[in-house]
Design an enzyme around this catalytic site. Structure first.
Site, PDB file in Angstrom:
ATOM      1  N   SER A 143      41.752  44.853  31.410  1.00 63.63           N
ATOM      2  CA  SER A 143      41.578  44.952  32.857  1.00 63.63           C
ATOM      3  C   SER A 143      42.433  43.922  33.589  1.00 63.63           C
ATOM      4  CB  SER A 143      40.097  44.832  33.215  1.00 63.63           C
ATOM      5  OG  SER A 143      39.874  45.145  34.558  1.00 63.63           O
ATOM      6  N   ASP A 299      44.868  47.055  39.573  1.00 64.95           N
ATOM      7  CA  ASP A 299      44.942  46.153  38.421  1.00 64.95           C
ATOM      8  C   ASP A 299      45.623  46.858  37.245  1.00 64.95           C
ATOM      9  OD1 ASP A 299      42.854  47.868  37.737  1.00 64.95           O
ATOM     10  OD2 ASP A 299      41.558  46.296  36.978  1.00 64.95           O
ATOM     11  N   ASP A 301      44.947  48.262  34.407  1.00 63.65           N
ATOM     12  CA  ASP A 301      44.501  49.557  33.890  1.00 63.65           C
ATOM     13  C   ASP A 301      44.107  50.518  35.003  1.00 63.65           C
ATOM     14  OD1 ASP A 301      42.112  48.098  34.407  1.00 63.65           O
ATOM     15  OD2 ASP A 301      40.993  49.345  32.998  1.00 63.65           O
ATOM     16  N   ASP A 303      41.807  50.726  37.345  1.00 60.71           N
ATOM     17  CA  ASP A 303      40.459  51.179  37.684  1.00 60.71           C
ATOM     18  C   ASP A 303      39.902  50.418  38.881  1.00 60.71           C
ATOM     19  OD1 ASP A 303      39.972  48.753  36.431  1.00 60.71           O
ATOM     20  OD2 ASP A 303      38.394  49.505  35.110  1.00 60.71           O
TER      21      ASP A 303
END
Length: 567
Positions: A143, A299, A301, A303
């Site tokens: 993340s 960010d 990834d 999400d």
């Protein structure tokens, strides 16, 4: 000294990754560094694995990834015949390698593997699990953690991250397995040629984008002055999908060139977190230069999404709480005006997110459901509505940590969807001559000024984990009776499952969690919890004041009062 025994086992192995071989040489004779890497196993929890890259059982490497995957495979095969799994990854160091290693272990265990052939946002993985009718999903990401971290997120067949019970079973299976000799694995090429592993098609990604695009609130929104957005994927996985959606919407998008292409070293920011103002500085500078309306950052990834708003010449960064409230106001008010608001509409948020959202929900006749921290609990509520045949009742799910979702297409936070809704509402209010900050001020004028502050206290290393446990135990043994002169009027311990107020106890009716909540005089609230993904204790403040000017001094007083317990 058991960790030295584990270290010696690794010494005797011919390690396959040259980086690990080099690191073993570098730590030789340094007991402190050996201890940090071998003192324990990198624990498989509800967020899967997350840790520093490197050699050892307490680090992210091909061996800890393989072991976790063997545990997942044993768990899936115990209850599913002919099981299948979808696997994705982001731009982090070794993410593709770890994804391929994960595929090789699953395939060797008879689990059919669907693997993305390129980096992909986490929400697309959640979508793929359900679309391909898989029994599990894995995405390799840490993340928003710094570059030296990577991680392994595990999903169930519903597209939600694993619940605590499932995670515990995976950990149990992995605990019975030798990290070197107990893991089954076939070469990637063998898996591909045999058909045990196949790549996920572009058609699925296109279907995801179509589904997201269908979730617009005002599909035919006129734009006499198109919104000008500066976007940064922070060298992560969001570039292609976010830009595709915004292009279809007619948004004028400029990408921050230094942060456009995938790079797990994150060379322009040490902490690729869209919550941090420093992370958005390149985007803000470019937006100022172009005279843009909005900076949008996802960010690594993709999400979570953060923004900076050009508010009459000054760039203001609304918090994750404030963006969630803006989304709820926009969706509920527009759908009311369109007569498309469903009967008994529902929104969902975490217990640490702002109570202003509860006030906005009540104003619009929306039921607000509060759940534990972790987007899987929001996803579970969406699944419950779907099981009742009522998915259309769901309007929005959000967490204060910049995670949003407005549809039932996924069961996790979705920054592709979030980016679209943010830009759509910014365009909607721009057409009225307002910025998002103007709209937020309107909400404050109606309900009062709510401010939520979050501060993390970092405790690195194995000693840090022990320190965090002692702090939480001490708070339970000696509950504070006041903070900064404000008396505690109510106290909730989510571990025991009870709230105490006025000498009375009542059940919380939520799963057990390591969270402490203190309600204070004047509608103030403090929540303290260890992070599930970082070596931090997080402190959440809720402040309600008549004016904005009163917020910061009060927040400072409360944080100073909390800090005495963090020593």
């Amino acid at each position: 000294m058991a960790y030295m025994d584990t270290y010696r086992v690794w010494q005797q192995r011919q390690l396959e990754d040259p980086d690990l071989v080099l690191e073993m040489e570098q730590i030789q004779g340094n007991e402190k560094e050996i201890k940090e890497r071998f003192i324990k196993d990198l624990e498989f929890g509800t967020a899967g694995l997350r840790g520093i890259l490197g050699v050892g059982t307490n680090r992210m490497n091909i061996y800890t990834v393989r072991l976790a995957t063997q545990g997942m495979a044993d768990y899936i095969n115990a209850s599913h015949k002919g099981a299948s799994v979808a696997i994705g990854y982001d731009s982090r160091i070794k993410s593709q390698l770890f994804a391929e290693e994960t595929a090789c272990v699953f395939a060797a265990n008879g689990v059919r593997v669907y693997l993305f052939s390129e980096l992909m946002p986490t929400p697309v993985l959640s979508y793929a699990v359900r679309e391909l009718h898989c029994d599990a999903g894995i995405v390799i990401t840490a993340s928003h953690n710094p570059a030296q971290y990577n991680g392994y997120k595990a999903y169930g067949p519903d597209g939600c991250q694993l619940n605590p019970e499932a995670a515990a079973k995976v950990l149990e299976y992995a605990g019975k397995t030798d990290i070197f000799d107990g893991v089954k694995r076939i070469p990637l090429q063998e898996g591909l040629s045999s058909g045990h592993i196949s790549y996920i098609s572009q058609e699925l990604v296109d279907a995801f984008l179509d589904r997201v695009y269908s979730l617009r609130i005002n599909p035919s929104l006129p734009a006499s002055q198109p919104l000008k957005v500066v976007y940064t994927p922070l060298n992560g996985s969001g570039n292609r999908c976010v830009r595709s959606i915004l292009s279809r919407m007619g948004v004028d998008v400029t990408v921050v060139p230094e942060q456009e292409h995938p790079d797990g070293n994150f060379p322009t920011c040490t902490y690729p977190n869209p919550e941090e103002k420093a992370t958005l500085q390149l985007g803000i500078a470019l937006c100022q230069q172009l005279g843009g309306d909005l900076v949008l950052a996802t960010d690594p990834d993709c999400d979570r999404v953060g923004i900076a708003v050009n508010h009459h010449g000054q760039f203001v960064l609304p918090t994750g709480n404030e963006v969630g409230v803006l989304m709820l106001e926009y969706i509920a008010s527009c759908r009311k005006a369109q007569s498309t608001l469903p009967q008994n509409p529902v929104a969902v948020k975490s217990i640490v997110s702002t109570p202003l959202a509860d006030a906005v929900a009540a104003y619009h006749g929306v039921e607000m459901i509060n759940v534990l921290t972790g987007f899987k609990y929001i996803g579970e509520q969406v699944s419950l509505l779907a099981e009742k045949g009522q998915p259309d009742r769901f309007l929005l799910g959000f967490e204060e940590s910049y995670g949003y979702m407005t549809g039932d297409h996924v069961r996790d936070k979705d920054a592709v969807n979030g980016s679209m809704i943010i830009c759509e509402m910014a365009q909607y209010y721009k057409n009225q001559g307002k910025t998002l900050i103007d709209v937020l001020d309107d909400i404050f004028a109606r309900h009062g000024v709510y401010s939520a502050k979050v501060k993390g206290y970092t405790f690195e290393g194995t000693d840090g984990m022990e320190k965090m446990a002692k702090i939480m135990a001490s708070l339970r043994q000696n509950p504070p009776v006041s903070f900064a002169g404000y008396n505690v009027t109510g106290y909730a311990d989510y571990k025991t499952g009870f709230r105490t107020a006025n000498g009375q106890q009542e059940p919380l009716n939520l799963p057990a969690a390591n969270i402490l909540e203190y309600n204070l005089e004047q509608n103030l609230k403090i929540v303290i919890r260890p992070s599930g993904t970082e070596p931090k204790i997080k402190v959440y403040l809720t402040i309600v004041c008549p004016t904005k000017e009163q917020v910061e001094p009060l927040a400072l007083q409360l944080l100073q009062a909390v800090e005495q317990y963090m020593a």
